[in-house]
Design a protein around this motif. Structure first.
Motif, PDB file in Angstrom:
ATOM      1  N   GLU A   1       0.838  -1.190   0.000  1.00 49.93           N
ATOM      2  CA  GLU A   1       0.000   0.000   0.000  1.00 49.93           C
ATOM      3  C   GLU A   1       0.876   1.244   0.000  1.00 49.93           C
ATOM      4  O   GLU A   1       2.013   1.204   0.479  1.00 49.93           O
ATOM      5  N   SER A   2       0.319   2.334  -0.507  1.00 54.18           N
ATOM      6  CA  SER A   2       1.046   3.599  -0.520  1.00 54.18           C
ATOM      7  C   SER A   2       0.299   4.618   0.326  1.00 54.18           C
ATOM      8  O   SER A   2      -0.930   4.575   0.426  1.00 54.18           O
ATOM      9  N   ALA A   3       1.050   5.521   0.935  1.00 51.95           N
ATOM     10  CA  ALA A   3       0.440   6.546   1.777  1.00 51.95           C
ATOM     11  C   ALA A   3       1.369   7.745   1.858  1.00 51.95           C
ATOM     12  O   ALA A   3       2.593   7.609   1.783  1.00 51.95           O
ATOM     13  N   THR A   4       0.778   8.904   2.016  1.00 49.84           N
ATOM     14  CA  THR A   4       1.530  10.130   2.259  1.00 49.84           C
ATOM     15  C   THR A   4       1.516  10.414   3.749  1.00 49.84           C
ATOM     16  O   THR A   4       0.451  10.424   4.372  1.00 49.84           O
ATOM     17  N   VAL A   5       2.683  10.642   4.324  1.00 47.57           N
ATOM     18  CA  VAL A   5       2.800  10.838   5.775  1.00 47.57           C
ATOM     19  C   VAL A   5       3.307  12.254   6.042  1.00 47.57           C
ATOM     20  O   VAL A   5       4.509  12.518   5.899  1.00 47.57           O
ATOM     21  N   PRO A   6       2.428  13.195   6.398  1.00 49.21           N
ATOM     22  CA  PRO A   6       2.867  14.556   6.705  1.00 49.21           C
ATOM     23  C   PRO A   6       3.725  14.581   7.974  1.00 49.21           C
ATOM     24  O   PRO A   6       3.733  13.639   8.767  1.00 49.21           O
ATOM     25  N   TYR A   7       4.446  15.706   8.159  1.00 48.26           N
ATOM     26  CA  TYR A   7       5.355  15.795   9.302  1.00 48.26           C
ATOM     27  C   TYR A   7       4.616  15.748  10.633  1.00 48.26           C
ATOM     28  O   TYR A   7       5.160  15.336  11.650  1.00 48.26           O
ATOM     29  N   ASN A   8       3.340  16.158  10.651  1.00 49.70           N
ATOM     30  CA  ASN A   8       2.568  16.176  11.896  1.00 49.70           C
ATOM     31  C   ASN A   8       1.527  15.066  11.946  1.00 49.70           C
ATOM     32  O   ASN A   8       0.542  15.153  12.675  1.00 49.70           O
ATOM     33  N   ALA A   9       1.726  13.996  11.198  1.00 50.95           N
ATOM     34  CA  ALA A   9       0.742  12.905  11.134  1.00 50.95           C
ATOM     35  C   ALA A   9       0.695  12.114  12.432  1.00 50.95           C
ATOM     36  O   ALA A   9       1.708  11.942  13.113  1.00 50.95           O
TER      37      ALA A   9
ATOM     38  N   ALA B   1       9.818   6.303  12.864  1.00 54.49           N
ATOM     39  CA  ALA B   1      10.868   5.622  12.099  1.00 54.49           C
ATOM     40  C   ALA B   1      10.924   6.135  10.668  1.00 54.49           C
ATOM     41  O   ALA B   1      12.003   6.353  10.103  1.00 54.49           O
ATOM     42  N   ILE B   2       9.753   6.371  10.072  1.00 59.77           N
ATOM     43  CA  ILE B   2       9.706   6.862   8.697  1.00 59.77           C
ATOM     44  C   ILE B   2      10.340   8.250   8.604  1.00 59.77           C
ATOM     45  O   ILE B   2      11.008   8.583   7.620  1.00 59.77           O
ATOM     46  N   SER B   3      10.132   9.076   9.651  1.00 63.05           N
ATOM     47  CA  SER B   3      10.610  10.461   9.593  1.00 63.05           C
ATOM     48  C   SER B   3      12.131  10.553   9.521  1.00 63.05           C
ATOM     49  O   SER B   3      12.679  11.579   9.119  1.00 63.05           O
ATOM     50  N   THR B   4      12.842   9.486   9.906  1.00 59.78           N
ATOM     51  CA  THR B   4      14.315   9.501   9.864  1.00 59.78           C
ATOM     52  C   THR B   4      14.882   8.701   8.688  1.00 59.78           C
ATOM     53  O   THR B   4      16.099   8.603   8.552  1.00 59.78           O
ATOM     54  N   GLN B   5      13.992   8.138   7.877  1.00 60.23           N
ATOM     55  CA  GLN B   5      14.441   7.297   6.770  1.00 60.23           C
ATOM     56  C   GLN B   5      14.711   8.134   5.527  1.00 60.23           C
ATOM     57  O   GLN B   5      13.974   9.068   5.209  1.00 60.23           O
ATOM     58  N   LYS B   6      15.764   7.802   4.797  1.00 64.19           N
ATOM     59  CA  LYS B   6      16.144   8.534   3.601  1.00 64.19           C
ATOM     60  C   LYS B   6      15.326   8.069   2.397  1.00 64.19           C
ATOM     61  O   LYS B   6      14.896   6.919   2.333  1.00 64.19           O
ATOM     62  N   ALA B   7      15.137   8.978   1.469  1.00 59.28           N
ATOM     63  CA  ALA B   7      14.390   8.658   0.249  1.00 59.28           C
ATOM     64  C   ALA B   7      15.126   7.600  -0.561  1.00 59.28           C
ATOM     65  O   ALA B   7      16.355   7.581  -0.634  1.00 59.28           O
ATOM     66  N   GLY B   8      14.349   6.677  -1.149  1.00 53.88           N
ATOM     67  CA  GLY B   8      14.919   5.636  -1.995  1.00 53.88           C
ATOM     68  C   GLY B   8      15.441   4.435  -1.243  1.00 53.88           C
ATOM     69  O   GLY B   8      16.084   3.572  -1.834  1.00 53.88           O
ATOM     70  N   THR B   9      15.166   4.340   0.080  1.00 51.21           N
ATOM     71  CA  THR B   9      15.664   3.223   0.877  1.00 51.21           C
ATOM     72  C   THR B   9      14.513   2.354   1.368  1.00 51.21           C
ATOM     73  O   THR B   9      13.382   2.815   1.521  1.00 51.21           O
TER      74      THR B   9
END
Length: 289
Positions: A191-199, A214-222
């Motif tokens: 599934e796909s989802a958009t996670v805003p900074y204040n979610a 955990a997502i907030s510290t993950q780099k794009a493309g990883t």
């Protein structure tokens, strides 16, 4: 349309030519066609129990309460008579039993008069009679293991399932597999989802605050390692990270005003709660009122 004219027009048959005299003169009417409208009427009638039914239910409830005064007798009789037995929990401060409107007297019985295994009298609550059995009394503090055994078993099973899912996902991700390959190999749901900074919620996953962190510290493309959340085990691929845009000065003023309003409204109640906590006050008004 005056009454004599209407009577002649609506009561005559097709082909009739009645002559009618009204205050407007003499009229010759030819009835060429008549239509009969279909009128649909909905009649709603509530089916309510009569006095005989209510009295019969009361006698049955009082007999049940009087003849089954222990927990074992209560359970056996309920099973034999195919009666509905629903578990309820009453906590300190509860005015009523959740889901039972008007059950204040029942709560008072459980708090003041009942002993473990005791059976109440028949209480009339709205459109039903209720007979209660006090199955457990849990003291404040650490619960006995038997009281929480089922909860512990459920948590242990969930933890073992999560460990199994983590192992399966790690196996599927071996060799740097893509998120699509991991989902296919592990038979997971992609599934796909958009996670805003204040979610605080993730679409499709629910309230998963740890996962959001955990997502907030993950780099794009990883692709992440398996993460055990509240409702499942997740592997996340971050497709893109959008830079947070600075908030305009006008927006900052509005946010500041909103925060001040929110915290101002909470100030008094939070202060009272702090005073009660520090004073070690135990509020037991619910037992009497």
């Amino acid at each position: 349309m005056v009454k004599p004219f209407a009577d002649a027009a609506f009561t005559g048959n097709v082909g009739d030519m009645p002559i009618v005299e009204t205050q407007f003169g003499v009229h010759l009417i030819e009835i060429q066609q008549k239509e009969y409208p279909i009128i649909i009427v909905s009649v709603v009638k509530d089916i309510l129990p009569g006095k005989e039914t209510i009295d019969g239910a009361y006698v049955k409830a009082t007999d049940f309460a009087g003849n089954n005064t222990t927990a074992d007798a209560f359970d056996a009789a309920a099973k034999k008579q195919n009666l509905q037995v629903r578990p309820f929990f009453i906590r300190d401060g509860d005015k009523e039993v959740s889901g039972l409107k008007g059950s204040r007297e029942l709560v008072q019985w459980a708090n003041d008069d009942a002993e473990k295994g005791g059976v109440s009298k028949a209480y009339q609550l709205d459109d039903k009679y209720v007979v209660a059995c006090l199955k457990e009394i849990r003291s404040k503090g650490i619960s006995d293991f038997e009281d929480v055994k089922k909860d512990c078993e459920l948590l242990a099973k969930q933890a073992k399932k999560a460990d199994k899912f983590v192992a399966d996902l790690n196996s599927a991700a071996a060799g740097g597999a893509t998120i699509d390959a991991i989902a296919t190999k592990s038979k997971g749901v992609l599934e796909s989802a958009t996670v805003p900074y204040n979610a605080v919620f993730i679409q499709g996953a629910g309230r998963e605050l740890g996962l959001i962190g955990a997502i907030s510290t993950q780099k794009a493309g990883t692709v992440s390692k398996p993460f055990i959340g509240q409702g499942g085990v997740y592997v996340v691929f971050v497709e893109n990270v959008a830079e947070l845009q600075p908030v305009a000065n006008a927006d900052m003023k509005m946010l500041k005003k909103q925060f001040l309003s929110d915290y101002s409204s909470r100030a008094f109640s939070d202060a009272v709660n702090a005073l009660e906590f520090n004073a070690d006050i135990v509020d037991k008004r619910y037992r009497f009122y």
